[in-house]
Design an enzyme around this catalytic site. Structure first.
Site, mmCIF file in Angstrom:
data_model
loop_
_atom_site.group_PDB
_atom_site.id
_atom_site.type_symbol
_atom_site.label_atom_id
_atom_site.label_comp_id
_atom_site.label_asym_id
_atom_site.label_seq_id
_atom_site.Cartn_x
_atom_site.Cartn_y
_atom_site.Cartn_z
ATOM 1 N N LYS A 113 0.842 -1.205 0.000
ATOM 2 C CA LYS A 113 0.000 0.000 0.000
ATOM 3 C C LYS A 113 0.877 1.255 0.000
ATOM 4 O O LYS A 113 0.577 2.233 -0.686
ATOM 5 C CB LYS A 113 -0.941 0.006 1.206
ATOM 6 C CG LYS A 113 -2.103 -0.969 1.066
ATOM 7 C CD LYS A 113 -3.243 -0.535 1.953
ATOM 8 C CE LYS A 113 -4.486 -1.276 1.948
ATOM 9 N NZ LYS A 113 -4.954 -2.372 1.353
ATOM 10 N N LYS A 196 -4.461 -11.342 -7.784
ATOM 11 C CA LYS A 196 -5.326 -12.173 -6.933
ATOM 12 C C LYS A 196 -6.798 -11.789 -7.116
ATOM 13 O O LYS A 196 -7.101 -10.600 -7.242
ATOM 14 C CB LYS A 196 -4.914 -11.961 -5.476
ATOM 15 C CG LYS A 196 -5.605 -12.870 -4.484
ATOM 16 C CD LYS A 196 -5.183 -12.557 -3.054
ATOM 17 C CE LYS A 196 -6.148 -11.593 -2.397
ATOM 18 N NZ LYS A 196 -6.124 -11.608 -0.933
ATOM 19 N N LYS A 199 -11.835 -9.400 -2.995
ATOM 20 C CA LYS A 199 -13.144 -8.806 -2.728
ATOM 21 C C LYS A 199 -13.075 -7.289 -2.611
ATOM 22 O O LYS A 199 -14.094 -6.622 -2.663
ATOM 23 C CB LYS A 199 -13.786 -9.430 -1.495
ATOM 24 C CG LYS A 199 -13.019 -9.284 -0.204
ATOM 25 C CD LYS A 199 -13.897 -9.771 0.928
ATOM 26 C CE LYS A 199 -13.200 -10.731 1.867
ATOM 27 N NZ LYS A 199 -12.092 -10.155 2.615
HETATM 28 P P1 ATP Z 1 -8.969 -8.817 0.129
HETATM 29 O O1 ATP Z 1 -9.368 -9.661 -1.032
HETATM 30 O O2 ATP Z 1 -10.003 -7.847 0.558
HETATM 31 O O3 ATP Z 1 -7.593 -8.269 0.012
HETATM 32 P P2 ATP Z 1 -8.739 -11.244 1.429
HETATM 33 O O4 ATP Z 1 -9.949 -11.868 0.837
HETATM 34 O O5 ATP Z 1 -7.400 -11.678 1.027
HETATM 35 O O6 ATP Z 1 -8.886 -9.704 1.371
HETATM 36 P P3 ATP Z 1 -9.596 -12.298 3.858
HETATM 37 O O7 ATP Z 1 -10.982 -12.162 3.542
HETATM 38 O O8 ATP Z 1 -9.286 -12.067 5.271
HETATM 39 O O9 ATP Z 1 -8.712 -11.376 2.976
HETATM 40 O O10 ATP Z 1 -9.062 -13.712 3.419
HETATM 41 C C1 ATP Z 1 -9.567 -14.831 4.015
HETATM 42 C C2 ATP Z 1 -8.855 -16.027 3.513
HETATM 43 O O11 ATP Z 1 -9.144 -16.199 2.121
HETATM 44 C C3 ATP Z 1 -7.330 -15.970 3.635
HETATM 45 O O12 ATP Z 1 -6.866 -17.224 4.076
HETATM 46 C C4 ATP Z 1 -6.889 -15.695 2.235
HETATM 47 O O13 ATP Z 1 -5.601 -16.221 2.006
HETATM 48 C C5 ATP Z 1 -7.944 -16.416 1.411
HETATM 49 N N1 ATP Z 1 -8.069 -15.830 0.094
HETATM 50 C C6 ATP Z 1 -8.485 -14.589 -0.221
HETATM 51 N N2 ATP Z 1 -8.490 -14.383 -1.551
HETATM 52 C C7 ATP Z 1 -8.025 -15.541 -2.103
HETATM 53 C C8 ATP Z 1 -7.779 -15.970 -3.452
HETATM 54 N N3 ATP Z 1 -7.985 -15.178 -4.486
HETATM 55 N N4 ATP Z 1 -7.329 -17.225 -3.632
HETATM 56 C C9 ATP Z 1 -7.109 -18.067 -2.601
HETATM 57 N N5 ATP Z 1 -7.318 -17.717 -1.307
HETATM 58 C C10 ATP Z 1 -7.765 -16.479 -1.057
#
Ligand code: ATP
Ligand code: LTN
Length: 330
Positions: A113, A196, A199
């Site tokens: 960031k 990635k 969300k």
């Molecule tokens: P953001 O997408 O908002 O950056 P995030 O989805 O990575 O956040 P969390 O919601 O806390 O953050 O993630 C929850 C879990 O989901 C974590 O274990 C993360 O590694 C996994 N995760 C999130 N996105 C992915 C993805 N695209 N592929 C695989 N695992 C994911």
């Protein structure tokens, strides 16, 4: 037989995605029989970036219902809201006092960031990894199932646990291990497979949400970026789009990528996408039908308060032990 303990969480910082499901939620469900599973909604982590209260409340409720709709069973797993167990924030503070600035400067989430030139970042975002360490160490968890992006945070947790154990010359904390799956630890954006699936993205074309209309999700798969090789191979370097679709299909069908390669041998890209789209559509339809049932049963508050009660009984003992070890209580 005593089951080993596992802990994990998801931040309700938006609508949960297929990436959250494959990289996290589906694994929580898979492990709930063989491990003592503790999972929570990481709402304190969510406010490390600004949130609208109504939107946050609604995302939080959606995430909690999705935990259940994905198959987490409150009779097997402890499911709760992070802020209901005050011990997280308290141990978070204590751990901050044992963390070096240099360690937090190296955490990629914050570093990225800063590198992107984002300004007005909150202190909570900077110290977020110490709160995550508290989440884990409070429960003496042996394993932490996460996607690859979270591995660094679990490594910091291990360093802190070892440091504090050495400092006080006792096995105060269990040293946790990150648990990464062989496939699906990173699902990529369908429109930009170098990124990635996230969300928090502004555009939702490359991201499938678990609550997307299944027909809309189907369309997103059909318009996923591929390549001009015209051959279905697992080669994330040369064919990231196709490889991502292969991983999505394999993870949702709970088979290997090789099995999917065999099933789709010789298909043109259009037919291959239809094949993947049907798997995704079916997964979302199933989850959403259970979601509606659970919502109608109105059981969420009860599940979360029972979960918090169980979690608190473990967390409060650990916090007391920590506080008495470091000398802040009698
Ligand atoms: P953001 O997408 O908002 O950056 P995030 O989805 O990575 O956040 P969390 O919601 O806390 O953050 O993630 C929850 C879990 O989901 C974590 O274990 C993360 O590694 C996994 N995760 C999130 N996105 C992915 C993805 N695209 N592929 C695989 N695992 C994911
Ligand atoms: N930081 C994680 C969510 C999270 C977590 C945890 C995961 C918060 N506390 C404890 C495992 C264990 C994330 O952003 N994905």
């Amino acid at each position: 037989m005593i089951k080993k303990r596992m802990i994990s969480a998801i931040k309700p910082s938006g609508h949960l995605t297929l990436g959250n499901y494959i990289g996290a939620l589906a694994n929580f469900v898979k492990y709930q029989d063989d491990f003592e599973m503790i999972v929570f909604i990481a709402n304190l982590h969510t406010i490390t970036v600004p949130q609208e209260p109504d939107e946050l409340r609604s995302n939080l409720e959606e995430a909690a219902i999705l935990y259940l709709a994905a198959g987490l069973d409150p009779a097997k797993a402890t499911i709760f809201l992070q802020s209901d167990v005050h011990e997280h924030a308290q141990l978070g503070h204590i751990l901050q006092c044992f963390t070096y600035l240099g360690e937090l400067n190296r955490m990629t989430q914050y570093k990225d960031k800063v590198a992107k030139g984002e300004t007005n970042l909150g202190v909570g975002l900077y110290t977020y990894p110490t709160l995550m360490a508290a989440d884990i160490l409070l429960y003496d968890a042996q394993f932490v199932p996460v996607g690859i992006d979270q591995k660094q945070h679990v490594e910091l947790t291990r360093d802190l646990a070892e440091r504090i154990n050495n400092r006080f010359d006792k096995e105060l904390f269990v040293i946790p291990e990150p648990l990464l799956e062989e496939v699906g630890t990173k699902i990529y954006d369908l429109q930009d497979p170098s990124k990635k699936m996230s969300k928090s993205d502004v555009s939702d074309k490359g991201c499938i949400y678990l609550m997307d209309d299944p027909k809309k999700a189907r369309k997103k798969i059909m318009s996923a970026i591929t390549d001009s090789y015209d051959t279905i191979q697992y080669d994330p370097e040369k064919q990231p789009g196709i490889s991502n679709l292969l991983v999505i299909a394999a993870s949702l069908k709970k088979v290997s990528v090789d099995t999917i390669l065999m099933e789709t041998q010789g298909m043109r890209y259009g037919d291959f996408k239809k094949y993947v789209a049907s798997i995704v559509e079916e997964t979302l339809t199933d989850i959403q039908s259970r979601y509606q049932d659970i919502k109608a049963q109105n059981v969420l508050n009860e599940v979360l308060s029972e979960g918090a009660l169980k979690a608190r009984s473990i967390a409060s003992k650990k916090l007391k032990e920590v506080q008495s070890t470091i000398g802040i209580e009698l």
